[in-house]
Enzyme design. Structure first.
Site, mmCIF file in Angstrom:
data_model
loop_
_atom_site.group_PDB
_atom_site.id
_atom_site.type_symbol
_atom_site.label_atom_id
_atom_site.label_comp_id
_atom_site.label_asym_id
_atom_site.label_seq_id
_atom_site.Cartn_x
_atom_site.Cartn_y
_atom_site.Cartn_z
ATOM 1 N N GLY A 70 -3.374 3.581 -1.872
ATOM 2 C CA GLY A 70 -3.500 2.799 -3.119
ATOM 3 C C GLY A 70 -3.031 1.258 -2.450
ATOM 4 N N GLY A 119 0.793 -1.031 0.069
ATOM 5 C CA GLY A 119 -0.125 0.093 -0.198
ATOM 6 C C GLY A 119 0.750 1.226 -0.063
ATOM 7 C CG ASP A 120 2.445 5.342 -1.502
ATOM 8 O OD1 ASP A 120 3.226 5.323 -0.707
ATOM 9 O OD2 ASP A 120 2.123 6.241 -2.215
ATOM 10 C CB THR A 121 -1.270 6.211 2.923
ATOM 11 O OG1 THR A 121 -1.641 4.992 2.860
ATOM 12 C CG2 THR A 121 -2.203 7.534 3.327
#
Length: 176
Positions: A111, A74-76
């Protein structure tokens, strides 16, 4: 009737927030940080594409290391005024970010990519959360920075810290 063996979960991240969320929900998992160079956000005009790309890069870096399992990446990042707000480089950068966000709402985008090995089945989605950051006084900001809660957190705050008096979720995440 044969049953499928337990699928191991691999977290392609060193994020303490992601570990906390998985542990809180009772998941058993392995941690394998992706160690990829994340895009800077320059040139991205669609935040959905940015978080998708970055999460996919992380999953793609870790998936080949496992013959079987479910890789979770994930990426935030924050998104305000058409710009990506990532993780602060240091306390001065965190101060700048929090001053930019202070007294305003912004979006926090995540994401997510799930990558199943073997077979390389990939699922991806993005979620947005509206967040309000309190306008800090100078003293409040210095106290907050001293906690070091901002380290490694996009937007210089930890959204999973439900007791943060300075950061409030305005609208829960919605998948896109």
């Amino acid at each position: 009737m044969a049953t499928e063996p337990h699928l191991r979960l691999i977290l392609a991240s060193g994020s303490r927030g992601r570990r906390y969320l998985l542990e809180r929900e009772g998941y058993t998992f392995e941690v394998r940080p992706a160690n990829v160079d994340e895009p800077t956000g320059e040139g991205f005009t669609d935040i959905r594409q940015y978080v998708h790309t970055t999460a996919w890069l992380k999953a793609a870096a870790v998936a080949p290391q496992f013959a079987d399992g479910l890789i979770l990446a994930g990426d935030t990042v924050g998104w305000i005024d058409g710009r990506v707000i990532g993780k602060p480089a240091d306390a001065d950068d965190a101060r700048r970010i929090l001053r930019t966000l202070g007294g305003r709402e912004h979006e926090l985008w995540t994401g997510v990519v799930l990558w199943r090995r073997p077979g390389d089945l990939q699922l991806a989605w993005q979620e947005a959360t509206r967040v309000f950051v309190h306008r800090f006084t100078d003293a409040e900001l210095e106290t907050y920075l001293a906690t070091r809660q901002w380290e490694g957190c996009s937007g210089a705050y930890a959204i999973h810290d439900e007791n943060d008096p300075y950061v409030k979720v305005v609208k829960e995440a919605s998948a896109t």
